[in-house]
Enzyme design. Structure first.
Site, PDB file in Angstrom:
ATOM      1  N   PRO A  69       0.785  -1.235   0.000  1.00  0.00           N
ATOM      2  CA  PRO A  69       0.000   0.000   0.000  1.00  0.00           C
ATOM      3  C   PRO A  69       0.814   1.281   0.000  1.00  0.00           C
ATOM      4  O   PRO A  69       0.258   2.363   0.125  1.00  0.00           O
ATOM      5  CB  PRO A  69      -0.789  -0.116   1.297  1.00  0.00           C
ATOM      6  CG  PRO A  69       0.139  -0.840   2.217  1.00  0.00           C
ATOM      7  CD  PRO A  69       0.883  -1.830   1.349  1.00  0.00           C
ATOM      8  N   LYS A  87       6.694   1.316   1.981  1.00  0.00           N
ATOM      9  CA  LYS A  87       8.094   1.327   1.571  1.00  0.00           C
ATOM     10  C   LYS A  87       8.330   2.393   0.507  1.00  0.00           C
ATOM     11  O   LYS A  87       9.392   3.032   0.481  1.00  0.00           O
ATOM     12  CB  LYS A  87       8.504  -0.055   1.065  1.00  0.00           C
ATOM     13  CG  LYS A  87       8.374  -1.157   2.128  1.00  0.00           C
ATOM     14  CD  LYS A  87       8.729  -2.516   1.570  1.00  0.00           C
ATOM     15  CE  LYS A  87       8.489  -3.625   2.590  1.00  0.00           C
ATOM     16  NZ  LYS A  87       7.046  -3.846   2.846  1.00  0.00           N
ATOM     17  N   ASP A 124       1.804  -1.354  -9.126  1.00  0.00           N
ATOM     18  CA  ASP A 124       0.962  -2.411  -8.582  1.00  0.00           C
ATOM     19  C   ASP A 124      -0.131  -2.665  -9.614  1.00  0.00           C
ATOM     20  O   ASP A 124      -0.574  -1.735 -10.292  1.00  0.00           O
ATOM     21  CB  ASP A 124       0.344  -2.024  -7.243  1.00  0.00           C
ATOM     22  CG  ASP A 124      -0.101  -3.255  -6.462  1.00  0.00           C
ATOM     23  OD1 ASP A 124       0.677  -3.723  -5.608  1.00  0.00           O
ATOM     24  OD2 ASP A 124      -1.202  -3.764  -6.727  1.00  0.00           O
ATOM     25  N   ASP A 161       9.805  -6.164  -3.372  1.00  0.00           N
ATOM     26  CA  ASP A 161       9.155  -6.746  -2.197  1.00  0.00           C
ATOM     27  C   ASP A 161       8.072  -7.661  -2.759  1.00  0.00           C
ATOM     28  O   ASP A 161       6.935  -7.265  -2.971  1.00  0.00           O
ATOM     29  CB  ASP A 161       8.566  -5.635  -1.322  1.00  0.00           C
ATOM     30  CG  ASP A 161       8.017  -6.164  -0.015  1.00  0.00           C
ATOM     31  OD1 ASP A 161       8.705  -6.972   0.632  1.00  0.00           O
ATOM     32  OD2 ASP A 161       6.889  -5.785   0.355  1.00  0.00           O
ATOM     33  N   CYS A 186       7.702 -11.356   3.053  1.00  0.00           N
ATOM     34  CA  CYS A 186       7.223 -11.453   4.437  1.00  0.00           C
ATOM     35  C   CYS A 186       6.798 -12.891   4.711  1.00  0.00           C
ATOM     36  O   CYS A 186       5.765 -13.142   5.317  1.00  0.00           O
ATOM     37  CB  CYS A 186       6.077 -10.477   4.702  1.00  0.00           C
ATOM     38  SG  CYS A 186       4.640 -10.704   3.636  1.00  0.00           S
TER      39      CYS A 186
END
Length: 424
Positions: free
Chosen positions: A193, A196, A214, A271, A321
């Protein structure tokens, strides 16, 4: 929790938070420590108290979905859309015990639920059961205000929104590892969102260009909103699939929009989409083996595009993550064997532990990785008294370890992708 873009205001922000938390109903005057991280000057740490075991359960109950339950454990109040069930006699102003339906078995609008549920604490209902389940779609505000959560974590609703961005510690570490510099052109390939992304822009003092991609449009809008809220002008967000971000037709001019020309970015953060097994809290497990195995090929597609978009001498940071070997160390081993132009680099700051064995990496290589592994931390049961007596050094050391599961690898592209390896 990064503080930006005005990083020099950290002391003022720290004092504001301390005074605000002391006045919160659930803290009852407890002075909540707000600690500046010694290795990350723009990060403030706030310890969490719990789980508290002396909370009396009430006859009046409300059941929320697992995602809502996760948010409550992190300090949120209960919003109306998250409420799945409520006692038939619940009215506004009642003290309510809140539970999480961790298996997703409770039917919307149920008057009672005897299935598997986890106690989250007590709160005050803002609405009656009839109002909550009236069918009015515009009901989106707070349904239950948590006054006795089992984990005492402050709510940040409307707390300095133009200065603070809530993040897990490793998510702030990875941006520092990328080490963006003013005037550079940076790509955040899977940006939503935008935590970073905005952190990158802040570390660059909003000087340069940060491209955020995105493929989900409403998430891109969220990135733009966060950039606007934080007063950052260097961010350009696009709704675009990162696997298609490399421009194949060199004639077509996209004027700064994707796809991009080869070797056009100084630094790239990937990421990557992942199985998310490192996320905490997480009270429900919905993964299938097929889903978990689907991420490695996608990550490699994105990584291949990232290498081609990175300038010689540029830095690529890969992070997830999750905790699986296949999505982390195995990806590093694959990258080093597939792209001779890449060299694994040491990281600064180095807060996490070394990488796992099992992927064929040497000890030296594994020491250049960062793996945050909360399962290695002994179970803690901090209460209000222990928080008063704790030393700042001990709380910071615990915060470095007792976080989400996360993985970081840093690569240097030491030569152009088009150059052939002289050894072959």
């Amino acid at each position: 929790m990064p503080v930006f873009p005005k990083i020099s205001l950290t002391p003022e922000v720290e004092n504001y938070l301390k005074e605000g938390f002391m006045n919160k109903e659930q803290f009852n005057g407890l002075s909540v420590p707000v600690l500046q991280h010694p290795d990350l000057q723009d990060v403030l740490l706030i310890p969490v108290v719990g789980p508290r075991k002396n909370i009396k359960k009430q006859q009046c109950e409300a059941v929320v979905g697992a995602q809502c339950g996760n948010a409550v454990l992190r300090g949120a109040h209960v919003y109306v859309p998250g409420i799945v069930s409520a006692s038939s006699f619940m009215k506004a102003g009642d003290v309510v015990s809140v539970y999480s339906d961790i298996k997703g078995k409770c039917k919307k609008g149920a008057r009672a639920f005897d299935g598997t549920k986890v106690f989250l604490g007590n709160g005050i209902s803002a609405l009656s059961r009839k109002e909550i389940f009236s069918g009015l779609s515009e009901l989106k505000g707070i349904g239950i205000r948590m006054t006795e959560p089992i984990y005492l974590s402050p709510s940040f609703d409307n707390v300095l929104p133009s200065y603070l961005f809530l993040q897990n510690l490793p998510s702030a570490v990875v941006t520092h590892v990328l080490n963006p510099q003013p005037g550079e052109k940076i790509l955040d390939m899977c940006a939503a969102p935008g935590g970073k992304t905005t952190h990158i822009a802040a570390l660059m003092h909003d000087q340069g260009e940060v491209i955020a991609l995105d493929k989900i449009s409403n998430k891109v809008e969220k990135i733009k909103q966060n950039a606007l809220l934080l007063g950052l002008n260097s961010i350009k967000a696009f709704c675009f699939d990162g696997t298609k971000a490399l421009k194949l037709d060199m004639i077509e001019d996209t004027e700064g929009a994707p796809p991009f020309s080869p070797e056009s970015f100084d630094r790239i953060l990937l990421d990557a989409p992942c199985s998310g097994m490192g996320q905490r809290p997480n009270m429900s497990c919905t993964w299938t083996l097929r889903e978990v195995m689907s991420y490695q090929p996608l990550q490699r597609k994105l990584f291949t595009v990232a290498v081609q978009l990175l300038k010689p001498g540029g830095v690529l940071v890969y992070s997830t993550c999750t905790i699986t070997l296949a999505e982390n160390e195995e990806q590093v081993a694959w990258a080093l064997s597939t792209f001779p132009c890449l060299q694994l680099q040491p990281q600064e700051p180095q807060i996490g532990g070394e990488g796992m064995m099992g992927a064929g990496l040497s000890l030296e290589q594994r020491r250049q990785l960062q793996r945050f592994n909360p399962s290695a931390v002994p179970l803690q049961d901090p209460d209000r008294d222990s928080l008063r007596d704790a030393r700042a050094e001990d709380m910071i050391q615990l915060a470095n370890k007792d976080c989400i599961g996360f993985f970081i690898a840093k690569f240097l592209k030491w030569k152009s992708t088009s150059e052939k390896d002289p050894q072959k």
